[in-house]
Write a protein that holds these residues in place. Structure first.
Motif, PDB file in Angstrom:
ATOM      1  N   HIS A 141      -3.028   7.937 -12.747  1.00 20.08           N
ATOM      2  CA  HIS A 141      -2.867   7.021 -13.885  1.00 20.08           C
ATOM      3  C   HIS A 141      -3.334   5.590 -13.637  1.00 20.08           C
ATOM      4  O   HIS A 141      -3.520   4.847 -14.586  1.00 20.08           O
ATOM      5  CB  HIS A 141      -1.422   7.045 -14.422  1.00 20.08           C
ATOM      6  CG  HIS A 141      -0.414   6.346 -13.565  1.00 20.08           C
ATOM      7  ND1 HIS A 141       0.652   5.638 -14.083  1.00 20.08           N
ATOM      8  CD2 HIS A 141      -0.293   6.258 -12.214  1.00 20.08           C
ATOM      9  CE1 HIS A 141       1.378   5.146 -13.101  1.00 20.08           C
ATOM     10  NE2 HIS A 141       0.835   5.501 -11.964  1.00 20.08           N
ATOM     11  N   ASP A 179       6.125   7.007 -14.992  1.00 18.69           N
ATOM     12  CA  ASP A 179       5.971   6.517 -13.616  1.00 18.69           C
ATOM     13  C   ASP A 179       6.417   5.049 -13.601  1.00 18.69           C
ATOM     14  O   ASP A 179       6.207   4.323 -14.571  1.00 18.69           O
ATOM     15  CB  ASP A 179       4.497   6.626 -13.203  1.00 18.69           C
ATOM     16  CG  ASP A 179       4.266   6.255 -11.749  1.00 18.69           C
ATOM     17  OD1 ASP A 179       4.069   7.176 -10.933  1.00 18.69           O
ATOM     18  OD2 ASP A 179       4.267   5.047 -11.430  1.00 18.69           O
ATOM     19  N   HIS A 181       5.289   2.548 -12.224  1.00 18.98           N
ATOM     20  CA  HIS A 181       4.195   1.580 -12.247  1.00 18.98           C
ATOM     21  C   HIS A 181       3.458   1.637 -13.579  1.00 18.98           C
ATOM     22  O   HIS A 181       3.487   2.663 -14.270  1.00 18.98           O
ATOM     23  CB  HIS A 181       3.233   1.857 -11.083  1.00 18.98           C
ATOM     24  CG  HIS A 181       3.914   1.835  -9.742  1.00 18.98           C
ATOM     25  ND1 HIS A 181       4.227   2.970  -9.035  1.00 18.98           N
ATOM     26  CD2 HIS A 181       4.380   0.789  -9.020  1.00 18.98           C
ATOM     27  CE1 HIS A 181       4.846   2.628  -7.914  1.00 18.98           C
ATOM     28  NE2 HIS A 181       4.950   1.326  -7.877  1.00 18.98           N
ATOM     29  N   ASP A 267       8.969   7.735  -9.223  1.00 13.95           N
ATOM     30  CA  ASP A 267       9.230   6.521  -8.445  1.00 13.95           C
ATOM     31  C   ASP A 267      10.142   5.527  -9.165  1.00 13.95           C
ATOM     32  O   ASP A 267      10.456   4.476  -8.600  1.00 13.95           O
ATOM     33  CB  ASP A 267       7.926   5.850  -7.989  1.00 13.95           C
ATOM     34  CG  ASP A 267       6.818   5.931  -9.009  1.00 13.95           C
ATOM     35  OD1 ASP A 267       7.105   6.262 -10.172  1.00 13.95           O
ATOM     36  OD2 ASP A 267       5.658   5.664  -8.646  1.00 13.95           O
ATOM     37  N   GLY A 309       3.406   9.405  -9.320  1.00 17.42           N
ATOM     38  CA  GLY A 309       3.989   8.890  -8.082  1.00 17.42           C
ATOM     39  C   GLY A 309       5.381   9.440  -7.801  1.00 17.42           C
ATOM     40  O   GLY A 309       5.844  10.384  -8.442  1.00 17.42           O
ATOM     41  N   TYR A 311       8.088   8.564  -4.201  1.00 19.37           N
ATOM     42  CA  TYR A 311       7.842   8.487  -2.760  1.00 19.37           C
ATOM     43  C   TYR A 311       9.071   8.671  -1.892  1.00 19.37           C
ATOM     44  O   TYR A 311       9.010   8.397  -0.693  1.00 19.37           O
ATOM     45  CB  TYR A 311       7.115   7.167  -2.464  1.00 19.37           C
ATOM     46  CG  TYR A 311       5.906   7.044  -3.357  1.00 19.37           C
ATOM     47  CD1 TYR A 311       4.844   7.933  -3.216  1.00 19.37           C
ATOM     48  CD2 TYR A 311       5.862   6.140  -4.418  1.00 19.37           C
ATOM     49  CE1 TYR A 311       3.763   7.899  -4.080  1.00 19.37           C
ATOM     50  CE2 TYR A 311       4.789   6.105  -5.277  1.00 19.37           C
ATOM     51  CZ  TYR A 311       3.747   6.983  -5.107  1.00 19.37           C
ATOM     52  OH  TYR A 311       2.687   6.963  -5.967  1.00 19.37           O
TER      53      TYR A 311
HETATM   54 ZN    ZN Z   1       3.968   4.970  -9.474  1.00 22.57          ZN
END
Ligand code: ZN
Length: 370
Positions: A141, A179, A181, A267, A309, A311
Motif C-alpha cells: 500500500h 493498516d 500507516h 500494525d 503490515g 510486526y
Molecule cells: Zn503499516
C-alpha cells in the motif's frame, strides 16, 4: 460459499537486510540478533502456521496463484520502474526506494505477491469464492507508481483492481486501509479517479510523516473519493470501531462499490513495535464483521482482504486468525491468549470520549453524518 486463502511459501522468502527495525545499519546502529526490517517473514508465516494447527485451513479454500504478469504490473507502474527493478533483482538485489531492500529474485517474489491479490480478487468477482484473504508479501500500500517505499515494492491492491477492471469484472472499487500507516501509494495511484474510493485509517505522522492529511480529498474526477482519517496515538478498540462506524461505513454506503478490498495491516495492534495504537484480536474480528456487513448490504458480500503490515511476531497470528474465523464462520476457533491483558490496557473512558469527539469532528469535516 467458501472463503479463499491465497498464499505461497516463496513470499516468505523475500529478504530485506541491513536494517535494525527501520534504522539503516552503520554508525551507532548495531545489527539486531534477529536482523533486518520489522517486515520479516515470521509475522506472516506464523499466521499461516497457526491456521494449520487450529485446523481452520480445512474450512477454507487454500490456493496458490500465478505471479502478476508484466502487463498486469504495467497498468499501475511505469515500464522504466519495472525494468530497473527487474534488472537489479537479476543482478543480485539492492534497493531502489526508501526502506525497500530486496534480494536476487525479489522482482519475481513481488510479482507473486501481487498475483495472489489479483487471483483472489478475480475469484471473488467471478463468484467462485464468497470472500478471500491474500497473504501477500512483500506488502503493497505504500508503493507509488514509480517509487517503492515503506517495505512495498509493487502496489498489490492497485494491480489487482486494474486487472479486474481489464477483465471487465467490476467498475467501482472501494479500498479500506486499516493498516496503521497511511496508504500513500494507493492514494497517489487513484487520486484523480472517481471509480476507486480510497479510505485510510492511520496513526497520524507515523509513516509517511508528511502525508495522510484529512484535507487530501482527491482531485478532478477523484474529488471526494479519497478519505484520510488520521487518528492520534493511543486509539484502541473502541475508537477504531467508532471510526469505522461513523466514517468508513457511511462513506462506503454513499459510494456503492461493486467490491470492497481491505488493506489489512495488523500494525494497529497493541504489541506492534513501530506504531502506537491499541487494537486487539477482537478489534480486527469486529472490523472484519463491519466490512462483511457493508459488503452484504452493498455488493453481494464481495470482499477481499489483502495482507499489509503488522510486526508483532507473537500477536499478529491471533489477530489474523480472528479475521479468518469471521470471514469463514469456521468453528475452528483460537481464543486470544492475551484477551484479558489487552482489554485492561485500553484507553480509559475519558480518553475514549476525547477520541470520540475527534472522530465526530472528522466525520463532519468529511461531510458524513457521523
Ligand atoms: Zn503499516
Amino acid at each position: 460459499m467458501t472463503t479463499g486463502f491465497f498464499w505461497d511459501e516463496k513470499c516468505f522468502w523475500h529478504a530485506g537486510g541491513n536494517y535494525a527495525l527501520t534504522l539503516p545499519l552503520g554508525g551507532f546502529v548495531q545489527p539486531l540478533a534477529a536482523g533486518g526490517l520489522p517486515e520479516n517473514p515470521e509475522t506472516k508465516r506464523r499466521m499461516k502456521n497457526l491456521m494449520e494447527v487450529s485446523g481452520i485451513v480445512d474450512d477454507l479454500s487454500m490456493r496458490h496463484a500465478d505471479p502478476a504478469t508484466w502487463q498486469d504490473m504495467a497498468r499501475v507502474h511505469p515500464e522504466t520502474y519495472l525494468t530497473a527493478f527487474k534488472e537489479m533483482s537479476d543482478a543480485g538485489g539492492g534497493e531502489l526506494g526508501l526502506r525497500t531492500p530486496f534480494a536476487k529474485g525479489g522482482f519475481e517474489i513481488a510479482a507473486l505477491s501481487a498475483g495472489l491479490a489479483k487471483a483472489a480478487l478475480l475469484a471473488v468477482l467471478r463468484g467462485d469464492l464468497q470472500n478471500a484473504y491474500a497473504l501477500s508479501r512483500p506488502p503493497g500500500h505504500h508503493c507509488l507508481p514509480d517509487w517503492p517505499n515503506g517495505f512495498c515494492l509493487l502496489n498489490n491492491i492497485a494491480i489487482a483492481i486494474e486487472s479486474a477492471r481489464a477483465a471487465g469484472l467490476a467498475q467501482r472499487f472501494a479500498v479500506v486501509d486499516w493498516d496503521v500507516h497511511h496508504g500513500n501509494g494507493t492514494e497517489a495511484i487513484f487520486y484523480d479517479r472517481g471509480d476507486v474510493l480510497t479510505i485510510s485509517l492511520h496513526q497520524e505522522a507515523n509513516y509517511p510523516l508528511d502525508t495522510g492529511a484529512i484535507t487530501d480529498r482527491g482531485r478532478g474526477a477523484g474529488e471526494g473519493c479519497n478519505l484520510n482519517v488520521p487518528l492520534p496515538s493511543g486509539v484502541g478498540h473502541v475508537g477504531y470501531l467508532e471510526a469505522m462506524e461513523r466514517i468508513v461505513l457511511p462513506a462506503l454506503a454513499a459510494f456503492k462499490p461493486d467490491v470492497i478490498i481491505v488493506a489489512c495491516g495488523f500494525d494497529a495492534g497493541i504489541f506492534d513495535p513501530i506504531a502506537r495504537q491499541l487494537c486487539t484480536a477482537e478489534t480486527f474480528r469486529l472490523m472484519t464483521r463491519q466490512v462483511m456487513q457493508a459488503a452484504d448490504a452493498l455488493c453481494g458480500g464481495r470482499l477481499l482482504l489483502v495482507h499489509e503490515g503488522g510486526y508483532s511476531e507473537a500477536y499478529v497470528p491471533f489477530c489474523g486468525h480472528a479475521v479468518m474465523e469471521e470471514l469463514s464462520g469456521s468453528p475452528h476457533t483460537v481464543p486470544d491468549p492475551m484477551a484479558d491483558t489487552v482489554a485492561k490496557r485500553q484507553p480509559n473512558a475519558r480518553m475514549n470520549a476525547v477520541f470520540s469527539d475527534m472522530i465526530g469532528e472528522m466525520a463532519a469535516e468529511l461531510g458524513l453524518a457521523g
